[in-house]
Design a protein around this motif. Structure first.
Motif, PDB file in Angstrom:
ATOM      1  N   LYS A  95      81.672 -11.444 -61.961  1.00  0.00           N
ATOM      2  CA  LYS A  95      82.030 -12.322 -60.842  1.00  0.00           C
ATOM      3  C   LYS A  95      83.389 -12.964 -61.078  1.00  0.00           C
ATOM      4  N   ARG A  96      83.647 -13.360 -62.329  1.00  0.00           N
ATOM      5  CA  ARG A  96      84.945 -13.970 -62.647  1.00  0.00           C
ATOM      6  C   ARG A  96      86.078 -12.951 -62.460  1.00  0.00           C
ATOM      7  N   ASP A  97      85.848 -11.716 -62.856  1.00  0.00           N
ATOM      8  CA  ASP A  97      86.859 -10.677 -62.665  1.00  0.00           C
ATOM      9  C   ASP A  97      87.174 -10.482 -61.178  1.00  0.00           C
ATOM     10  N   ILE A  98      86.131 -10.497 -60.362  1.00  0.00           N
ATOM     11  CA  ILE A  98      86.338 -10.288 -58.925  1.00  0.00           C
ATOM     12  C   ILE A  98      87.104 -11.450 -58.322  1.00  0.00           C
ATOM     13  N   MET A  99      86.751 -12.664 -58.706  1.00  0.00           N
ATOM     14  CA  MET A  99      87.455 -13.834 -58.178  1.00  0.00           C
ATOM     15  C   MET A  99      88.926 -13.797 -58.552  1.00  0.00           C
ATOM     16  N   LEU A 100      89.217 -13.460 -59.804  1.00  0.00           N
ATOM     17  CA  LEU A 100      90.613 -13.375 -60.231  1.00  0.00           C
ATOM     18  C   LEU A 100      91.357 -12.294 -59.460  1.00  0.00           C
ATOM     19  N   ALA A 101      90.686 -11.177 -59.220  1.00  0.00           N
ATOM     20  CA  ALA A 101      91.320 -10.084 -58.484  1.00  0.00           C
ATOM     21  C   ALA A 101      91.621 -10.486 -57.047  1.00  0.00           C
ATOM     22  N   LEU A 102      90.681 -11.186 -56.403  1.00  0.00           N
ATOM     23  CA  LEU A 102      90.906 -11.618 -55.027  1.00  0.00           C
ATOM     24  C   LEU A 102      92.005 -12.668 -54.948  1.00  0.00           C
ATOM     25  N   ASP A 103      91.996 -13.596 -55.900  1.00  0.00           N
ATOM     26  CA  ASP A 103      93.054 -14.610 -55.920  1.00  0.00           C
ATOM     27  C   ASP A 103      94.412 -13.961 -56.145  1.00  0.00           C
ATOM     28  N   GLY A 104      94.475 -12.997 -57.055  1.00  0.00           N
ATOM     29  CA  GLY A 104      95.735 -12.310 -57.301  1.00  0.00           C
ATOM     30  C   GLY A 104      96.208 -11.557 -56.063  1.00  0.00           C
ATOM     31  N   HIS A 105      95.265 -10.922 -55.351  1.00  0.00           N
ATOM     32  CA  HIS A 105      95.639 -10.205 -54.124  1.00  0.00           C
ATOM     33  C   HIS A 105      96.204 -11.157 -53.079  1.00  0.00           C
ATOM     34  N   ASP A 106      95.641 -12.377 -53.021  1.00  0.00           N
ATOM     35  CA  ASP A 106      96.169 -13.372 -52.086  1.00  0.00           C
ATOM     36  C   ASP A 106      97.603 -13.761 -52.437  1.00  0.00           C
ATOM     37  N   ARG A 107      97.957 -13.652 -53.745  1.00  0.00           N
ATOM     38  CA  ARG A 107      99.326 -13.972 -54.188  1.00  0.00           C
ATOM     39  C   ARG A 107     100.213 -12.721 -54.197  1.00  0.00           C
ATOM     40  N   HIS A 108      99.717 -11.627 -53.608  1.00  0.00           N
ATOM     41  CA  HIS A 108     100.433 -10.353 -53.539  1.00  0.00           C
ATOM     42  C   HIS A 108     100.584  -9.700 -54.909  1.00  0.00           C
ATOM     43  N   ASP A 109      99.663 -10.038 -55.818  1.00  0.00           N
ATOM     44  CA  ASP A 109      99.571  -9.370 -57.113  1.00  0.00           C
ATOM     45  C   ASP A 109      98.266  -8.574 -57.103  1.00  0.00           C
ATOM     46  N   SER A 110      98.361  -7.278 -56.814  1.00  0.00           N
ATOM     47  CA  SER A 110      97.163  -6.483 -56.518  1.00  0.00           C
ATOM     48  C   SER A 110      96.723  -5.593 -57.664  1.00  0.00           C
TER      49      SER A 110
END
Length: 712
Positions: A95-110
């Motif tokens: 779950k933590r990995d997914i949250m970090l991935a979604l937050d990064g995508h919001d910052r245009h770091d995909s």
């Protein structure tokens, strides 16, 4: 890798996410009753886009969603899986990995976001870091942790992450173990609950699997049987439809739009229909629509196959039938006869080979589908007068009226009605009554009315279970109609198949019935005792006591300005002339000879004259075949080799048999040149008698005072 837990067995800490099924898939189908809402056939719904979602807030209800008020559905991963699943990741870590991935995508770091997507991607799209399997059992267990974690984050996965949703929907979830399948279905339910726009995409993904063969296996997991995959798929579909019952309409639209094309192989069609039948068992409220859909696609295939055979030459047709027959046999060397036929045709044009293969494929699909439908319906009609049989037959009649009858080139599908109508007089009367209603309803199109007449004539001619009384009633009803029609059109200029098509349809049907059932049109009470009803020769040379309404009324119609012998199918007219002459009913060869000098084009009404166009259509009718009524009799011999076994044709079907004793006379009968001449070489006795002169059809103009002309 830990052993998987069957879907039907839960741990003490777990609860089933699916209620027990109330429908046994192996049981006989229930009576198919039309439910409110009407048919989906013929109405193409808006396509469901897998990219889904509306361009507004993700909490708003999308247009395509069936959910008027969302249910609150809680998904607690602790009920189904433990924190540590057996891989290198816990659910909290995933779950933590997914949250970090979604937050990064919001910052245009995909980067992390793309890695999460790859966890669910099909095998062909995975890189070396995919969790599916190229790096050991821990990696395969991690995939389950991410599925469970994503379920708890369903509300976060909104329309901003369509790439992730697509990857999740492409996951090969049927090919893993039961734990993964159960968790994945919960994920689909959670996403559908949180975002209505995803629900249609989830259903579309599941229906896609009806026709597409899934991969054989996923690395790291044991091979899963096709039956187990089917069970998992329908468990998931049933669960989602229990959560969102209105989703049934979306499923109906999807199964219609994704039905295999007629060119696709038999295996694809049969797999798809098998899934449809399972869906029908799971959702009885959808079964009428599902069965109508199957029948409509069967009719489409039937018509295409018929047109293919009509448009191709005889050589192509024979090649198709050779391959069909050869497919059932094997050579002594183990090579199929079908392969031998194909090898014999290697010198033929590639296009010809392709056409033969395509037509053969359609025929095999048609045959297999008919065989399956016969196997489904036959047990219901074991007690043909039961309420279940009656309800099912009424549903078949509805499908016949809406789907089968309007497709005039259908050759085989209608035998579902023929077979089961022969089971009892009650069902037979229902079918005949339906055909009469269709033929006489004023709101029906002329084409449908004429088709109904063709069905009625063909059923009467071919149905061995029809009694003499039924044949006489139908034939007399036909005569009543054509007499009334003739009386009301006494001022017609001449024969016109387009303007008076309904009249010619009934007259042609009457001739067709006579050719098959002439024995039933004899008054048996007045018949000579010497007649052997099974021996055709015993009828030759006798003045037979025909039913009293037949002879003079036929004469009046044949001699009328409508001139039906000119417009009806020449083949049927010729056979009627031959039989009626030798059986001493009528002698119509003089009228046939005179008709050779009648040019129908002078009477033929074009579209301009009838107000159907603003200018002349420009169509030339030099070819007389365009001015003849088509000989469309739907119960011509059934040709499908496998499904034919259900029909019991020896007891229910009347096959056409020419009279061997009359064959020698065919050529001479056709050579009559004038009204007065009779070829002396016919070999029949008594043809110069006074009765013969009475039997010759007068070619005087008809009037409304002819016998029976005013009857209806």
């Amino acid at each position: 890798m830990a052993a998987s837990t069957p879907l039907t067995q839960m741990t003490p800490r777990a609860r089933p996410i699916f209620p027990p099924s109330s429908t046994d898939a192996s049981s006989t189908i229930r009576p198919i009753l039309r439910k409110p809402g009407g048919s989906i056939l013929g109405v193409r719904k808006r396509s469901l886009d897998d990219d889904g979602g509306r361009d507004d807030d993700d909490t708003a209800m999308p247009l395509s969603s069936p959910i008027k008020k969302r249910k609150t559905v809680m998904f607690n991963e602790n009920l189904n899986v433990v924190k540590r699943i057996g891989g290198s990741k816990t659910v909290d870590e995933a779950k933590r990995d997914i949250m970090l991935a979604l937050d990064g995508h919001d910052r245009h770091d995909s980067e992390d976001y793309d890695r999460i997507k790859e966890l669910f991607a099909p095998q062909s799209r995975r890189g070396s870091g995919a969790l599916d399997g190229m790096e050991g059992d821990d990696e395969t267990e991690d995939a389950l942790a991410y599925v469970v974690a994503l379920t708890g984050l369903a509300k976060r996965v909104d329309r901003k992450y369509p790439g992730l949703v697509k990857s999740v929907l492409r996951c090969a979830w049927l090919e893993r173990d039961d734990n993964f399948a159960r968790a994945y279905i919960q994920l689909m339910a959670a996403l559908s609950t949180a975002h209505g726009s995803i629900f249609a995409q989830v259903l579309s993904m599941m229906v896609d699997k009806f026709a597409k063969a899934p991969p054989a296996r996923v690395p790291g997991f044991a091979l899963v049987s096709s039956e187990t995959k089917k069970e998992r798929l329908h468990l998931g579909l049933r669960y989602l439809l229990e959560l969102f019952p209105a989703g049934g309409r979306i499923v109906l639209n999807l199964v219609e739009s994704k039905f295999p094309y007629t060119e696709e192989p038999k295996a694809a069609h049969m797999m798809y229909i098998d899934h449809l039948l399972q869906l029908k068992n799971d959702r009885p409220d959808l079964e009428r629509d599902i069965m109508e859909l199957i029948l409509s696609r069967l009719v489409k295939l039937d018509v295409e196959m018929t047109l293919d055979l009509e448009n191709e030459g005889d050589d192509t047709t024979r090649a198709v039938m050779r391959q069909m027959a050869a497919a059932e046999r094997l050579d002594d060397d183990g090579e199929s006869d079908a392969d031998s036929v194909a090898s014999d045709d290697n010198d033929e044009d590639d296009e010809e080979t392709r056409r033969v293969t395509l037509i053969k494929s359609k025929l095999e699909t048609m045959d297999a589908t008919m065989d399956l439908l016969f196997s489904i319906y036959t047990p219901i009609f074991e007690t043909p007068d039961s309420e279940a049989a009656l309800a099912t037959f009424q549903d078949l009649l509805s499908d016949f009226s809406n789907v089968i009858l309007p497709n005039l080139k259908s050759r085989h599908t209608q035998y579902l009605l023929f077979k089961f109508a022969m089971k009892s007089h009650r069902l037979m009367d229902l079918f005949i009554g339906t055909l009469f209603n269709l033929a006489f309803e004023s709101n029906r199109s002329p084409a449908v009315k004429q088709a109904a007449v063709g069905y009625l004539a063909s059923f009467t001619a071919r149905g061995a279970q029809l009694s003499s009384e039924q044949v006489q009633t139908i034939a007399e009803t036909f005569l009543n109609y054509i007499d009334h029609y003739r009386a009301t059109h006494a001022s017609c200029r001449g024969p016109d198949v387009r303007r008076y098509g309904q009249y010619y349809a009934y007259f042609q049907g009457l001739l067709y019935i006579f050719c098959f059932r002439w024995r039933d049109l004899i008054d048996r009470e007045s018949a000579p005792a010497s007649l052997d009803w099974e021996d055709t020769a015993s009828f030759i040379g006798l003045d037979l006591p025909w039913v009293p309404w037949l002879k003079t009324r036929l004469q009046a119609n044949i001699a009328s300005k409508l001139n039906p012998l000119k417009c009806c199918s020449p083949i049927i007219v010729e056979e009627f002339a031959r039989l009626s002459h030798h059986l001493r009913l009528l002698y119509i060869y003089p009228q046939i000879e005179k008709n050779k000098n009648v040019q129908l084009s002078q009477f033929f009404t074009n579209s301009y004259a009838t107000g159907g166009a603003l200018r002349d259509s420009g169509v030339a009718y030099d070819d007389e075949k365009w001015t003849h009524l088509e000989a469309c009799f739907p119960f011509d011999p059934f040709q499908l080799p496998v499904s034919k076994r259900w029909l019991d044709l020896d007891k229910t079907y009347i096959s056409w048999q020419r009279f061997a004793i009359l064959d020698r006379d065919d050529d001479t009968d056709a050579e009559v040149e004038t009204d007065a001449e009779i070829d002396d070489e016919t070999g029949d006795e008594g043809e110069d008698s006074e009765d013969e002169d009475d039997d010759k059809v007068s070619i005087q103009e008809d009037t409304t005072t002819d016998e029976g002309g005013n009857e209806m």
